[in-house]
Design an enzyme around this catalytic site. Structure first.
Site, PDB file in Angstrom:
ATOM      1  CG  ASN A  79       2.179 -16.658  36.685  1.00  0.00           C
ATOM      2  OD1 ASN A  79       2.096 -17.410  37.660  1.00  0.00           O
ATOM      3  ND2 ASN A  79       3.102 -15.710  36.576  1.00  0.00           N
ATOM      4  CE1 TYR A 103       8.109 -18.437  37.327  1.00  0.00           C
ATOM      5  CE2 TYR A 103       5.974 -17.770  36.449  1.00  0.00           C
ATOM      6  CZ  TYR A 103       7.366 -17.784  36.370  1.00  0.00           C
ATOM      7  OH  TYR A 103       8.000 -17.153  35.343  1.00  0.00           O
ATOM      8  CE  LYS A 209       0.019 -12.730  39.923  1.00  0.00           C
ATOM      9  NZ  LYS A 209       0.117 -14.032  39.203  1.00  0.00           N
ATOM     10  CG  ASP A 241       1.299 -13.463  44.786  1.00  0.00           C
ATOM     11  OD1 ASP A 241       2.131 -14.372  44.812  1.00  0.00           O
ATOM     12  OD2 ASP A 241       1.259 -12.557  45.629  1.00  0.00           O
ATOM     13  CG  ASP A 308       5.749  -8.360  43.124  1.00  0.00           C
ATOM     14  OD1 ASP A 308       6.394  -9.254  42.531  1.00  0.00           O
ATOM     15  OD2 ASP A 308       4.523  -8.422  43.306  1.00  0.00           O
ATOM     16  CD1 TRP A 312       5.720 -14.854  44.408  1.00  0.00           C
ATOM     17  CD2 TRP A 312       7.700 -15.539  43.632  1.00  0.00           C
ATOM     18  NE1 TRP A 312       5.545 -16.093  43.828  1.00  0.00           N
ATOM     19  CE2 TRP A 312       6.748 -16.524  43.326  1.00  0.00           C
ATOM     20  CE3 TRP A 312       9.026 -15.743  43.221  1.00  0.00           C
ATOM     21  CZ2 TRP A 312       7.061 -17.700  42.652  1.00  0.00           C
ATOM     22  CZ3 TRP A 312       9.336 -16.926  42.548  1.00  0.00           C
ATOM     23  CH2 TRP A 312       8.366 -17.879  42.277  1.00  0.00           C
ATOM     24  CD  GLN A 316       8.859 -19.486  45.638  1.00  0.00           C
ATOM     25  OE1 GLN A 316       8.852 -20.666  45.332  1.00  0.00           O
ATOM     26  NE2 GLN A 316       7.757 -18.757  45.657  1.00  0.00           N
TER      27      GLN A 316
HETATM   28  N1  56B Z   1       3.621 -11.118  43.203  1.00  0.00           N
HETATM   29  C1  56B Z   1       4.242 -12.054  42.464  1.00  0.00           C
HETATM   30  N2  56B Z   1       3.610 -13.218  42.227  1.00  0.00           N
HETATM   31  C2  56B Z   1       4.278 -14.148  41.503  1.00  0.00           C
HETATM   32  C3  56B Z   1       5.557 -13.950  40.984  1.00  0.00           C
HETATM   33  C4  56B Z   1       5.891 -15.140  40.285  1.00  0.00           C
HETATM   34  C5  56B Z   1       7.156 -15.506  39.571  1.00  0.00           C
HETATM   35  N3  56B Z   1       7.745 -14.391  38.900  1.00  0.00           N
HETATM   36  C6  56B Z   1       9.174 -14.311  38.949  1.00  0.00           C
HETATM   37  C7  56B Z   1       9.883 -15.571  38.987  1.00  0.00           C
HETATM   38  C8  56B Z   1      10.946 -15.564  38.135  1.00  0.00           C
HETATM   39  C9  56B Z   1      10.979 -14.317  37.393  1.00  0.00           C
HETATM   40  O1  56B Z   1      12.035 -13.543  37.842  1.00  0.00           O
HETATM   41  C10 56B Z   1       9.654 -13.649  37.687  1.00  0.00           C
HETATM   42  O2  56B Z   1       9.777 -12.301  37.954  1.00  0.00           O
HETATM   43  C11 56B Z   1       4.808 -16.003  40.412  1.00  0.00           C
HETATM   44  N4  56B Z   1       3.867 -15.377  41.144  1.00  0.00           N
HETATM   45  C12 56B Z   1       2.606 -15.899  41.648  1.00  0.00           C
HETATM   46  O3  56B Z   1       2.900 -16.676  42.823  1.00  0.00           O
HETATM   47  C13 56B Z   1       1.940 -17.751  42.917  1.00  0.00           C
HETATM   48  C14 56B Z   1       2.677 -19.065  42.772  1.00  0.00           C
HETATM   49  O4  56B Z   1       3.617 -19.161  43.812  1.00  0.00           O
HETATM   50  P1  56B Z   1       4.309 -20.639  44.071  1.00  0.00           P
HETATM   51  O5  56B Z   1       3.133 -21.555  44.395  1.00  0.00           O
HETATM   52  O6  56B Z   1       5.259 -20.418  45.197  1.00  0.00           O
HETATM   53  O7  56B Z   1       4.973 -21.015  42.761  1.00  0.00           O
HETATM   54  C15 56B Z   1       0.971 -17.565  41.760  1.00  0.00           C
HETATM   55  O8  56B Z   1      -0.080 -16.696  42.151  1.00  0.00           O
HETATM   56  C16 56B Z   1       1.866 -16.850  40.737  1.00  0.00           C
HETATM   57  O9  56B Z   1       1.101 -16.136  39.787  1.00  0.00           O
HETATM   58  C17 56B Z   1       6.206 -12.705  41.234  1.00  0.00           C
HETATM   59  O10 56B Z   1       7.349 -12.419  40.800  1.00  0.00           O
HETATM   60  N5  56B Z   1       5.501 -11.786  41.982  1.00  0.00           N
END
Ligand code: 56B
Length: 333
Positions: A79, A103, A209, A241, A308, A312, A316
């Site tokens: 990830n 992701y 992370k 991230d 967090d 995130w 989007q």
């Molecule tokens: N701080 C934080 N970083 C997170 C997440 C997630 C997905 N998690 C949730 C999603 C569904 C579930 O409910 C999980 O909880 C991905 N990332 C990071 O983002 C980056 C990719 O971004 P994009 O290019 O836009 O897909 C990459 O570094 C990836 O590692 C989070 O939740 N928090």
């Protein structure tokens, strides 16, 4: 930075190393600062409870068994770092007729692998996996970056699970005795690909992370029950991230020096472990802590992980993509 007595479960908010080292960095940061006024305004605007983190969606595999637990571990072993070099197309995957990137494309590819009976939750298969097989699993348009490192990460996952836990992710999670903080430390100690640490002004700093997001994903997938029955998920910090700092900058919470802003806006690559990168990631962790503290003063009790995830989700949306996120080629986020 002394390690607290975590092995006998003595862990608290103030002793968790990621929180400790991030605030230590921000006391002496030179390229990044946090705007407290912006945080106060945000806390006023966010005077509402947060949407609960919803794990179940079309790209997350879930069958409620150890296979799901293993699938999440594979997901969070990979990830990181989905963005292309300038001028190259972003990596996208078509799954059930829909286009996914980032992701979500990672999750969709791994769900597709399960449906195609690719044994991605078999530790022996992972221990010997080759780059052709990994490329096949993540086939789509454009290229998923750092493919060689992803192969090495998967091989290490398979090998260490076989050597230390007889191939069982459940045994590893059970060793953390319902402590997410202990699971994070266990994973960082056992798998080098999760050892997300750096040094800043001669001192060790911790981000962890992917280990933290692993614990978070297990907790939310299993809704706080079974392997996700962690008693201390509130101890974890935001996951540093590349999307959260982008959102926090648009919100005015994180401010870059003119020179750093210029570099980021021109898509210049930051060196992994550089002071600039460490400060951006530390500011992300500290900003979320301060948002949490201000909300608490207003009687809104949320965990760092809930903030967090909310940030995130904001990332989007196009309105939060006014500035580019910082570019750093790394397996840590
Ligand atoms: N701080 C934080 N970083 C997170 C997440 C997630 C997905 N998690 C949730 C999603 C569904 C579930 O409910 C999980 O909880 C991905 N990332 C990071 O983002 C980056 C990719 O971004 P994009 O290019 O836009 O897909 C990459 O570094 C990836 O590692 C989070 O939740 N928090």
């Amino acid at each position: 930075m002394e390690q607290s007595g975590w092995k006998d479960g003595i862990e608290n908010l103030e002793s968790f190393p990621v929180r400790v080292s991030a605030s230590w960095v921000m006391e002496r940061a030179r390229h990044v600062q946090i705007n407290i006024e912006a945080i106060k305004e945000l806390a006023d605007r966010w005077e509402r409870s947060f949407n609960p983190i919803q794990w179940h969606n079309e790209v997350h595999f879930f069958d409620g068994t150890e296979k799901t637990l293993f699938w999440i571990f594979v997901l969070d072993t990979l990830n990181f770092c989905f963005w292309p070099d300038p001028g190259k197309p972003a990596w996208t995957v078509v799954y059930r007729g829909k286009n996914f990137s980032g992701y979500m494309a990672l999750a969709a590819s791994l769900k597709r692998a399960i449906e195609e009976a690719v044994p991605v939750t078999d530790p022996a298969f992972l221990a010997d996996i080759d780059i052709q097989t990994v490329k096949w699993i993540f086939r789509g348009k454009g290229d998923l970056p750092l493919m060689e490192q992803r192969v090495q990460n998967l091989r290490e996952l398979g090998r260490v699970l076989l050597e230390q836990w007889n191939g069982s992710v459940m045994s590893m999670v059970e060793e953390a005795r319902q402590s997410s903080a202990s699971l994070v430390r266990l994973v960082v100690d056992s798998f080098s690909s999760f050892r997300d640490e750096a040094s800043y002004d001669g001192r060790k700093v911790y981000f962890w992370k992917r280990a933290q997001i692993l614990a978070s994903d297990i907790f939310h997938a299993f809704e706080g029950k079974g392997p996700g029955a962690f008693k201390d998920i509130h101890l974890l910090t935001a996951c540093a991230d590349y999307k959260l700092p982008q959102v926090l900058r648009v919100l005015g919470v994180i401010q870059y020096s003119d020179e750093l802003a210029r570099r980021i806006d021109s898509l210049d690559y930051l060196k992994p472990g550089s002071p600039e990168e460490v400060e951006i990631r530390s500011a992300t962790v500290v900003a979320v802590e301060k948002i949490r503290e201000f909300l608490e003063k207003r009687g809104i009790f949320v965990t760092s992980l809930e903030i967090d995830h909310h940030l995130w989700e904001l990332g989007q949306k196009d309105e939060f993509r006014r500035y580019p996120y910082h570019r750093c080629r790394t397996v840590f986020y």
